[in-house]
Design an enzyme around this catalytic site. Sequence first.
Site, short mmCIF file in Angstrom:
data_model
loop_
_atom_site.label_atom_id
_atom_site.label_comp_id
_atom_site.label_asym_id
_atom_site.label_seq_id
_atom_site.Cartn_x
_atom_site.Cartn_y
_atom_site.Cartn_z
N ARG A 67 -55.03 -8.83 19.35
CA ARG A 67 -55.41 -10.06 20.04
C ARG A 67 -56.86 -10.47 19.82
NH1 ARG A 67 -51.12 -8.14 22.20
NH2 ARG A 67 -52.24 -6.20 21.95
N THR A 68 -57.78 -9.52 20.01
CA THR A 68 -59.19 -9.90 19.93
C THR A 68 -59.51 -10.34 18.50
OG1 THR A 68 -59.63 -8.28 21.65
CG2 THR A 68 -61.54 -9.16 20.48
N LYS A 96 -67.22 4.79 3.14
CA LYS A 96 -68.04 5.67 2.29
C LYS A 96 -69.19 6.27 3.08
CE LYS A 96 -67.38 2.54 -1.65
NZ LYS A 96 -68.12 1.62 -2.50
N ARG A 117 -66.29 -4.98 16.85
CA ARG A 117 -65.66 -3.97 17.72
C ARG A 117 -65.97 -2.60 17.16
NH1 ARG A 117 -59.64 -4.00 20.04
NH2 ARG A 117 -60.72 -5.39 21.46
N HIS A 145 -66.43 -5.25 27.34
CA HIS A 145 -65.61 -6.20 26.59
C HIS A 145 -65.84 -7.57 27.21
CE1 HIS A 145 -62.56 -7.68 24.03
NE2 HIS A 145 -61.60 -6.80 24.23
C1 NCD Z 1 -58.12 -4.00 25.15
C2 NCD Z 1 -59.30 -3.36 24.47
O1 NCD Z 1 -59.37 -3.34 23.24
O2 NCD Z 1 -60.17 -2.93 25.19
N1 NCD Z 1 -57.42 -4.87 24.36
C3 NCD Z 1 -57.87 -6.14 24.19
O3 NCD Z 1 -58.92 -6.37 23.65
N2 NCD Z 1 -57.11 -7.13 24.68
C4 NCD Z 1 -57.30 -3.07 25.92
C5 NCD Z 1 -56.82 -1.78 25.34
O4 NCD Z 1 -57.03 -1.46 24.17
O5 NCD Z 1 -56.18 -1.07 26.10
#
Ligand code: NCD
Length: 333
Positions: A67-68, A96, A117, A145
């Site tokens: 999703r993100t 690497k 991320r 997040h």
């Molecule tokens: C979450 C995350 O990555 O923190 N997912 C997201 O971004 N919607 C939740 C998760 O991984 O459980």
Amino acid sequence: MTAPTPELIAGNFEGKSIVSVDQISVQDIDIVMREADAMEAAKLQHGRIGLLEDKIVAPLFYEPSTRTFMSFVSAAKSLMAGVVSERGVNYSSVAKGEILEDTVRTVERYADVLVMRHPTVGSAAVAANVINVPLINAGDGSGEHPTQALLDFRTIQKYNTKPLAETVVAYVGDNKYGRTSKSAAKLLAMYGAEAWFVSPEELAMPREITDQIEERGGKVRVVKHLEEALEAADFLYMMRIQKERFPKQNKVARMFGRPSQYDQVKDQYLLTEELMRTASPTIKIMHPLPRVNEIPLAIDSDPRAIYFDQVEQGLYVRMALLALVCGRTAIKS
Ligand code: NCD
């Protein structure tokens, strides 16, 4: 990682990184929500708008994401920005052994905005500190997040029938390793919302975060029984147990056929159709997704389940954030 303190947004997102909800005020949230409204309307009317036609966005994902990652790419493309590095970091020089600082210093030469991320808490702040273009934190380990918190806020505002100061959000599952509940509860605390934490004892919300929630004006309660939250909360925020963040010895335990800590806590709080029958008729069920087994598929058609609408809000919020950090707006003056 020692993370530098990120700059406050203070009404102006242009050129700034978004690393933590600590940078964001109630006024800043208003700006994002108004912009997200304009993005939603623009999406509906035009599909894509050329607001970032001259910009390039670089997603840099060191952890799995559906999703993100996809909503940021979709948001960038909806604004007609170019997108680089779509293959994931496993195919880049990170594999690497390149260090984070070198990777982001390279990517900033190719892009106007980085979306990162990473599995390490504080990595987004460290990375943002060494580059001159905005970096948006798409999750740093069990830390924060912030963009998820903003989309959670937008979802709650859409469905809430009460003022936020009277609203109870119950966060169910892994509050220790999960980052979404930390950011969402800290953000909602600014409005005086009440946060209930329902977790196996080993996965309780860390004290440091509950202190911050209270300092910001939020109320905190630890709730043991899911039934209680289902009866009295306005929003039930389900979360998976973050298996990948458990200490390594758990892998070893599994190898030797012993129950790992994960196995011991994994099924303590599961939503069932039966529980939903006894739940408040007005409660709304949220989930940042992915789910593992916390919510059976049969609940998806319950009108109280709003997690797929929650997913959609992420697109508008991320379009808004990408535009704002580039100093652009879809709001017609
Ligand atoms: C979450 C995350 O990555 O923190 N997912 C997201 O971004 N919607 C939740 C998760 O991984 O459980």
